[in-house]
Design a protein around this motif. Structure first.
Motif, short mmCIF file in Angstrom:
data_model
loop_
_atom_site.label_atom_id
_atom_site.label_comp_id
_atom_site.label_asym_id
_atom_site.label_seq_id
_atom_site.Cartn_x
_atom_site.Cartn_y
_atom_site.Cartn_z
N ARG A 65 0.86 -1.19 0.00
CA ARG A 65 0.00 0.00 0.00
C ARG A 65 0.89 1.23 0.00
O ARG A 65 1.63 1.47 0.96
N GLN A 76 2.70 -0.64 4.08
CA GLN A 76 2.49 -2.01 4.56
C GLN A 76 2.12 -2.91 3.40
O GLN A 76 1.71 -2.45 2.34
N GLY A 84 0.07 -6.24 6.63
CA GLY A 84 -0.34 -5.64 7.89
C GLY A 84 0.86 -5.40 8.78
O GLY A 84 1.77 -6.23 8.84
N ILE A 85 0.85 -4.28 9.48
CA ILE A 85 2.03 -3.87 10.25
C ILE A 85 2.38 -4.91 11.32
O ILE A 85 3.54 -5.28 11.50
N MET A 86 1.35 -5.42 12.00
CA MET A 86 1.61 -6.36 13.10
C MET A 86 2.33 -7.62 12.57
O MET A 86 3.36 -8.03 13.10
N ALA A 87 1.79 -8.21 11.52
CA ALA A 87 2.37 -9.44 10.97
C ALA A 87 3.77 -9.17 10.41
O ALA A 87 4.69 -9.99 10.59
N ASP A 106 8.86 1.57 11.46
CA ASP A 106 8.70 2.55 12.53
C ASP A 106 8.44 1.87 13.87
O ASP A 106 9.02 2.26 14.89
N ARG A 136 -4.15 -0.69 27.12
CA ARG A 136 -3.88 -0.89 25.69
C ARG A 136 -3.98 0.40 24.88
O ARG A 136 -3.64 0.42 23.70
N MET A 137 -4.47 1.47 25.49
CA MET A 137 -4.62 2.71 24.73
C MET A 137 -3.27 3.36 24.51
O MET A 137 -2.53 3.62 25.46
N ALA A 138 -2.95 3.62 23.26
CA ALA A 138 -1.64 4.19 22.93
C ALA A 138 -1.63 5.69 23.11
O ALA A 138 -2.65 6.36 22.96
N ARG A 158 0.29 9.15 21.62
CA ARG A 158 0.93 9.51 20.35
C ARG A 158 1.76 10.78 20.52
O ARG A 158 1.66 11.49 21.52
N PHE A 205 1.61 1.20 19.70
CA PHE A 205 1.41 -0.10 20.32
C PHE A 205 2.58 -0.98 19.93
O PHE A 205 2.91 -1.09 18.75
N PRO A 258 4.08 -4.27 18.98
CA PRO A 258 3.63 -5.61 18.60
C PRO A 258 4.38 -6.71 19.35
O PRO A 258 3.79 -7.75 19.64
N ARG A 264 -6.12 12.45 24.67
CA ARG A 264 -7.55 12.64 24.39
C ARG A 264 -8.36 12.77 25.69
O ARG A 264 -9.40 12.14 25.85
N LYS A 277 -7.83 11.59 28.53
CA LYS A 277 -7.69 10.49 29.48
C LYS A 277 -6.30 10.52 30.10
O LYS A 277 -5.34 10.95 29.46
N ASP A 304 -4.20 -3.18 11.68
CA ASP A 304 -4.39 -3.92 12.93
C ASP A 304 -4.91 -3.03 14.06
O ASP A 304 -4.21 -2.13 14.51
N PHE A 349 -6.73 -1.28 20.10
CA PHE A 349 -7.49 -0.78 21.24
C PHE A 349 -8.71 -0.02 20.72
O PHE A 349 -8.62 0.67 19.70
N ASP A 400 -7.77 2.57 17.87
CA ASP A 400 -6.31 2.69 17.79
C ASP A 400 -5.79 1.56 16.91
O ASP A 400 -6.11 0.40 17.14
#
Lengths: 384, 123
Positions: free
Chosen positions: A32, A44, A47-50, A245, A311-313, A315, A335, A337, A364, A366, B33, B36, B56
């Motif tokens: 992409r 990617q 997918g970035i995770m894989a 990254d 789990r909330m990232a 930035r 996040f 991986p 945001r 939080k 992916d 969250f 996220d």
């Protein structure tokens, strides 16, 4: 392509997005493509995770041809005068820089702010630099101003740059290289010339993922051939810049334009090692007064790593708080991986940089609990 | 049951005055992916177009806008442990929240499935 093409319409400069030698190759592989540093680049594939996890356990091929490859030389070869000219431009000690060994260095402004980070390699005939893609045009201009007229600066814009990274990179690459030095003799931060699938290649054992791996400079017209050859190996898949990254963040490596900028000093950025010992006392490079003073006095803030709860990232740009007091800012975040939780790089008050310090990150609206941890977040696996 | 789509790539399936909202399969594919999901508070009042949730991904965070006004009736608790459901089951098990509609007429501004498919093809 020797000039950056610019068209002017209605008085607004429109910068054309350029294609690199592997553009069609990436598209054919399902990459992409996004605009990055003035080029279309693959962010990617699957997918970035894989892709991230594949690189950590096998080998990933990254196209980093957007980066700037620059060659500094003089008619007489590597002379004391050429070395002096390079040392006047960069805080590096060339007396300790062996042939073929890349070293991390910094391009600094006169106030000691960081204009870019880069790799410098001594070749028999001159100095080979790899600089960031987004800054390369400014870097070339800065270097031309810093270097005397009898020093030649060539932008090697016909050259492609690939990075093969991961624990199985060596096995995959070794099948295709011939050179005077066995590939196994290349330790981390060492390089040599090879034939790679019949193509002239400059290969160094380096990268920016924290993994063992290689950076491979080849002629642009041979890039697709080499990429096909390497991706024909069962260990290797093409990997996009998204995973590059997340890998470099886990490796605790700063990224120019995010973790480094002209507002960042060498000490803030925790890059003392980039100013070689002799230069710390002698100076004689751009911004030396500020840098030497910072070495002696320290600075008010420093780059650190934080691991977040939940789990909330967080930035880039998120505030770092101690109680209600703002004590820093996030410069890279995402996040992880590998660790399966969010991590950030941030600049915080120097007093709050000790491992285990509990801080809060506001994202945001939080409040996210975070703890200072040593970097790298994921251990480096360089072949030393 | 009728399903509607927004130009911001949310879907809403309406039964009576209750709408179930998620992001479309196209949207999850663009985001990559999902790691969250920040969900709205149950019982909160929301206005059409408000950012009420955030998804996220590894690289970035994206706002999710409610396609209708109303009150948040329920959130998908399964996403706390399995945010990847938004990737694998975007338009079924990966739903985000349920909203009790305060103005069913707002649905008229949304697209049906055919129109949304044409909209995505035009992007």
């Amino acid at each position: 392509m020797s000039e950056f093409p610019v068209s002017e319409e209605d008085g607004v400069e429109e910068i054309e997005t350029l294609t690199l030698p592997l553009d069609a190759w990436h598209r054919a592989k399902g990459g992409r493509m996004v605009e990055f540093a003035g080029y279309y680049m693959p962010v990617q594939y699957e997918g970035i995770m894989a892709e991230h996890l594949w690189t950590r356990e096998s080998a990933g091929l990254f196209d980093v041809s957007h980066m700037g490859q620059v060659y500094i030389s003089s008619e007489e070869g590597v002379t004391p005068a050429l070395e002096a000219a390079v040392e006047a431009a960069l805080p590096i000690d060339l007396a300790t820089l062996k042939n073929g060994a890349p070293r991390y260095s910094l391009l600094l402004d006169e106030n000691g702010g960081i204009l870019d980070d880069l790799m410098v390699t001594r070749w028999a005939t001159g100095f080979y630099l790899v600089v960031n893609g987004a800054t390369k045009w400014d870097d070339i201009g800065t270097l031309r101003e810093l270097l005397p007229d009898d020093v030649t600066l060539n932008h090697l814009d016909e050259s492609a740059l690939l990075a093969l990274q991961g624990p199985k990179a060596f096995a995959a690459l070794e099948r295709h290289v011939e050179g005077e030095i066995p590939l196994s003799d290349l330790r981390f931060m060492k390089g040599a010339a090879y034939k790679l699938g019949g193509v002239d290649a400059w290969i160094s054992r380096s990268g920016y993922t924290g993994e063992d791996g290689f950076e491979i400079a080849i002629p642009g017209e041979s890039a697709a051939h080499v990429a096909d050859l390497l991706c024909g190996e069962p260990e290797v898949k093409p990997i996009g810049l998204g995973a590059r990254d997340s890998l470099r963040l886990e490796a605790g490596l700063p990224l120019y334009g995010h973790d480094l900028s002209p507002e960042t000093s060498v000490i803030d950025a925790d890059l003392k090692f980039a100013v070689n010992k002799r230069r710390r006392t002698e100076g004689g490079f751009p911004g030396a007064d500020r840098v030497l003073n910072d070495f002696a006095e320290g600075t008010a803030r420093r780059r650190i790593g934080l691991v977040l709860e939940g789990r909330m990232a967080a930035r880039e740009g998120a505030k770092v708080l101690l109680g209600d007091q703002e004590v820093g800012v996030v410069t890279s975040g995402g996040f992880s991986p590998s660790l399966q939780n969010p991590i950030v790089m941030a600049y915080v008050d120097t007093a709050l940089t000790a491992e285990g310090t509990a801080l809060t990150i506001e994202m945001r609206g939080k409040k996210l609990d975070a703890t200072v941890v040593p970097m790298p977040f994921v251990p480096h696996r360089y072949y030393r | 049951m009728t399903r509607y789509f927004s130009e911001d790539h949310e879907w809403i399936e309406v039964e009576g005055d209750l709408g179930t909202v998620g992001i479309t399969d196209y949207a999850q594919g663009q985001l990559g992916d999902i790691t969250f999901v920040d969900l709205p508070a149950e019982g909160s009042t929301v206005g059409k177009g408000d950012s009420v949730s955030v998804v996220d991904s590894v690289k970035a965070a994206s706002d999710v806008y409610t396609p209708v006004s109303g009150t948040i009736a329920e959130v998908n608790a399964a996403l706390a442990d399995q945010p990847e459901l938004v990737n694998t089951e975007a338009e079924t098990g990966g739903w985000l929240f349920r909203v009790t509609l305060s103005d069913a007429a707002e649905l008229g501004a949304l697209m049906d499935e055919t129109a949304y498919k044409a909209f995505v093809d035009s992007l």
